[in-house]
Design an enzyme around this catalytic site. Sequence first.
Site, PDB file in Angstrom:
ATOM      1  N   LYS A   1      -2.120   0.120   0.977  1.00  0.00           N
ATOM      2  CA  LYS A   1      -1.317   0.636   2.102  1.00  0.00           C
ATOM      3  C   LYS A   1      -1.295   2.164   2.100  1.00  0.00           C
ATOM      4  CE  LYS A   1       1.670  -3.405   1.590  1.00  0.00           C
ATOM      5  NZ  LYS A   1       2.917  -3.849   0.962  1.00  0.00           N
TER       6      LYS A   1
ATOM      7  N   GLY B   1       5.334  -5.524  -5.417  1.00  0.00           N
ATOM      8  CA  GLY B   1       5.088  -6.950  -5.554  1.00  0.00           C
ATOM      9  C   GLY B   1       3.692  -7.233  -6.091  1.00  0.00           C
TER      10      GLY B   1
ATOM     11  N   GLY C   1       8.116  -1.324  -1.553  1.00  0.00           N
ATOM     12  CA  GLY C   1       8.556  -0.335  -0.556  1.00  0.00           C
ATOM     13  C   GLY C   1       9.879   0.295  -0.963  1.00  0.00           C
TER      14      GLY C   1
HETATM   15  N1  LIG Z   1     -10.634  -0.505  -3.354  1.00  0.00           N
HETATM   16  C1  LIG Z   1      -9.940  -1.400  -2.680  1.00  0.00           C
HETATM   17  N2  LIG Z   1     -10.349  -1.829  -1.491  1.00  0.00           N
HETATM   18  C2  LIG Z   1      -9.631  -2.752  -0.795  1.00  0.00           C
HETATM   19  N3  LIG Z   1      -8.469  -3.276  -1.216  1.00  0.00           N
HETATM   20  C3  LIG Z   1      -8.013  -2.874  -2.389  1.00  0.00           C
HETATM   21  C4  LIG Z   1      -8.709  -1.918  -3.169  1.00  0.00           C
HETATM   22  N4  LIG Z   1      -7.988  -1.702  -4.291  1.00  0.00           N
HETATM   23  C5  LIG Z   1      -6.893  -2.482  -4.219  1.00  0.00           C
HETATM   24  N5  LIG Z   1      -6.906  -3.193  -3.090  1.00  0.00           N
HETATM   25  C6  LIG Z   1      -5.918  -4.208  -2.651  1.00  0.00           C
HETATM   26  O1  LIG Z   1      -4.634  -3.639  -2.600  1.00  0.00           O
HETATM   27  C7  LIG Z   1      -3.701  -4.719  -2.545  1.00  0.00           C
HETATM   28  C8  LIG Z   1      -2.359  -4.307  -3.102  1.00  0.00           C
HETATM   29  O2  LIG Z   1      -1.903  -3.163  -2.443  1.00  0.00           O
HETATM   30  P1  LIG Z   1      -0.361  -2.892  -2.066  1.00  0.00           P
HETATM   31  O3  LIG Z   1      -0.346  -1.516  -1.534  1.00  0.00           O
HETATM   32  O4  LIG Z   1       0.123  -4.030  -1.216  1.00  0.00           O
HETATM   33  O5  LIG Z   1       0.347  -2.992  -3.521  1.00  0.00           O
HETATM   34  P2  LIG Z   1       1.898  -3.049  -3.947  1.00  0.00           P
HETATM   35  O6  LIG Z   1       2.589  -1.846  -3.461  1.00  0.00           O
HETATM   36  O7  LIG Z   1       1.940  -3.370  -5.396  1.00  0.00           O
HETATM   37  O8  LIG Z   1       2.495  -4.313  -3.206  1.00  0.00           O
HETATM   38  P3  LIG Z   1       3.772  -4.458  -2.204  1.00  0.00           P
HETATM   39  O9  LIG Z   1       3.748  -3.292  -1.294  1.00  0.00           O
HETATM   40  O10 LIG Z   1       3.471  -5.784  -1.551  1.00  0.00           O
HETATM   41  O11 LIG Z   1       5.000  -4.514  -3.040  1.00  0.00           O
HETATM   42  C9  LIG Z   1      -4.326  -5.820  -3.362  1.00  0.00           C
HETATM   43  O12 LIG Z   1      -4.327  -7.007  -2.594  1.00  0.00           O
HETATM   44  C10 LIG Z   1      -5.754  -5.321  -3.654  1.00  0.00           C
HETATM   45  O13 LIG Z   1      -6.744  -6.306  -3.432  1.00  0.00           O
HETATM   46  O1  LIG Z   2       8.066  -7.809  -0.480  1.00  0.00           O
HETATM   47  C1  LIG Z   2       8.883  -6.892  -0.363  1.00  0.00           C
HETATM   48  O2  LIG Z   2       8.559  -5.682  -0.597  1.00  0.00           O
HETATM   49  C2  LIG Z   2      10.328  -7.214  -0.020  1.00  0.00           C
HETATM   50  O3  LIG Z   2      10.646  -8.571  -0.210  1.00  0.00           O
HETATM   51  C3  LIG Z   2      10.631  -6.785   1.414  1.00  0.00           C
HETATM   52  O4  LIG Z   2       9.856  -7.518   2.317  1.00  0.00           O
HETATM   53  P1  LIG Z   2       9.508  -6.895   3.746  1.00  0.00           P
HETATM   54  O5  LIG Z   2       8.564  -5.730   3.478  1.00  0.00           O
HETATM   55  O6  LIG Z   2       8.884  -8.018   4.534  1.00  0.00           O
HETATM   56  O7  LIG Z   2      10.804  -6.413   4.362  1.00  0.00           O
END
Ligand SMILES: Nc1ncnc2c1ncn2[C@@H]1O[C@H](COP(=O)(O)OP(=O)(O)OP(=O)(O)O)[C@@H](O)[C@H]1O
Ligand SMILES: O=C(O)[C@H](O)COP(=O)(O)O
Length: 400
Positions: free
Chosen positions: A200, A356, A380
Site C-alpha cells: 500500500k 495484519g 493502519g
Molecule cells: N514486491 C512486491 N510486489 C507486489 N506485492 C508485494 C511485494 N512485496 C510485498 N507485496 C505484498 O504486500 C502485501 C502486504 O502489504 P500491506 O501493505 O497490506 O501489509 P500490512 O500493512 O502488514 O497489512 P495491513 O495493512 O493489512 O495491516 C502482501 O500481500 C505481499 O504479497
Molecule cells: O485490518 C485492519 O487493519 C482493521 O481490522 C481495520 O479494518 P479496515 O481497514 O477494514 O477498517
Amino acid sequence: MKSIADLGDLRGKRVLVRSDLNVPLEGATITDDGRIVASVPTIEALSEAGARVIVCAHLGRPKGAPEDKYSLAPVATRLGELLEHDVTFADDTVGESARSAVDGAQDGDVVLLENLRFNAGETAKSAEERAEFAGQLAGLADVFVSDGFGVVHREQASVFDVARLLPSAVGGLVETEVEVLRRLTTEPERPYAVVLGGAKVSDKLAVIDNLIQTADRLLIGGGMVFTFLKAQGHEVGKSLLEQDQVEAVKGYLDQAQQRGVEIVLPVDVVAATEFSAEADHEVVTIDAIPADRMGLDIGPRSSELFAEKLADCRTVFWNGPMGAFEMEPYAAGTAALAKALVDITSDGALTVVGGGDSAAAVRQLGFKDDQFGHISTGGGASLEYLEGKDLPGLTVLDES
Ligand SMILES: Nc1ncnc2c1ncn2[C@@H]1O[C@H](COP(=O)(O)OP(=O)(O)OP(=O)(O)O)[C@@H](O)[C@H]1O
Ligand SMILES: O=C(O)[C@H](O)COP(=O)(O)O
C-alpha cells in the site's frame, strides 16, 4: 482515559466490548488467529469479574448488508475454544437474535454479535445514521469497553459514536498497544530504524513524511521499493509502481538527506516474469531489472545489508512484508528481516511489528510472537498513531 477498573463493580452489568476480530479466512478456516488471541485477556477478565460480556466486531469490508462469507460464526467458535467458555453467537447485530442472546446471558457469559458491518449505520458517513446504529448497540449494554486497537483510527459507530452514549473505558489491549507505540514517538532509544514494505504505497507515504522527523534510518522493501528506485532514476520493469508518487518520493529523499536520515534501499531484487510462484525468477541488481520482469522480493545481498543496518539499532518498527511472502520463492527477504529483528530483540532492543499482513507473515514463516518486543494488532491504526494523527476511537474516550 478511564480504564476498566474505573468502571467499578461489573458483576451483573452488560458490558459491550469492541474488539478487532478481523482475521484472515480461507473459506471458514481462520488462517491466523492472532487478533482473537490478543482480544481474549480483556474478554476473560470481564467475564471473570461477573460481567455479561457482549463482544462486537467486524470482519472484512461488507457493504452494509449480510454476506455469508463475512460472518463472524467461525470466529465465535475459535473465541470459545480460546476462552474455554461457551460463546453464544447472535446471528444479527442489534436485532431479535442479539437481544435474546443478551437477555439470556448470565453473569460471566460471553455473547458475540454478528458482523457490525452488516449494518449500513456502522460505517455511514452521515453522523445521524451512525448515531442511530450506535444507539441500538448502546441499548444492549450498560457500559462500553473499547479494545479493538486495529480500528481506533476509524470514526465508526461501534468505535466512536457508542462511546458518547455509554460510560466508557479503554481495554487492556488498547492500553498496551498505545503504551508501546508511545515509546516509539517519545524519545525512542537510538539508533531508531523504521522498516517499511508491503503493497500500500500511497497509504504509507504520509507516514514517511513524519518518520523522517523521528527515525535515524528508514529501510524500504516490498512493493514500495520500486517507486523509490524509479525516483532515483532506475528502470523497474513490470514491478509495482505508483508513478504519481514518484515526485513526492524525490521530495522525501531530499528531505531525508538534509536531516541526516539514512534511507536504505535494496541493492538486488528477485525478478519474476509474472506474479506467480511458478514464474521463472532470478536475482538481479537494481540497475538491471529486465523490462519484462517484476521485482517480488528483496535479494540476498539486500537481506544482508538490511540485517547489518539493523544490528546496532535499539528500537525498530516494522510494517509491511519485504516481498510477496505468500509465495515460497519470494519469502526469503521477509524471513531474513524477521530473523534480524529476532536477533536484536534478544540483545535487548525494542522491536515492534505492526500490520495484519506483517504479523501473519512472521507467524507463517515459523516465528513466535514472543521473539519480538511487540506484535501490534493494528496496521493502519499503528501507522496513523506514529504519524501523530488524532485517532477518533481514542480521542472520544478522552471526552468520556
Ligand atoms: N514486491 C512486491 N510486489 C507486489 N506485492 C508485494 C511485494 N512485496 C510485498 N507485496 C505484498 O504486500 C502485501 C502486504 O502489504 P500491506 O501493505 O497490506 O501489509 P500490512 O500493512 O502488514 O497489512 P495491513 O495493512 O493489512 O495491516 C502482501 O500481500 C505481499 O504479497
Ligand atoms: O485490518 C485492519 O487493519 C482493521 O481490522 C481495520 O479494518 P479496515 O481497514 O477494514 O477498517
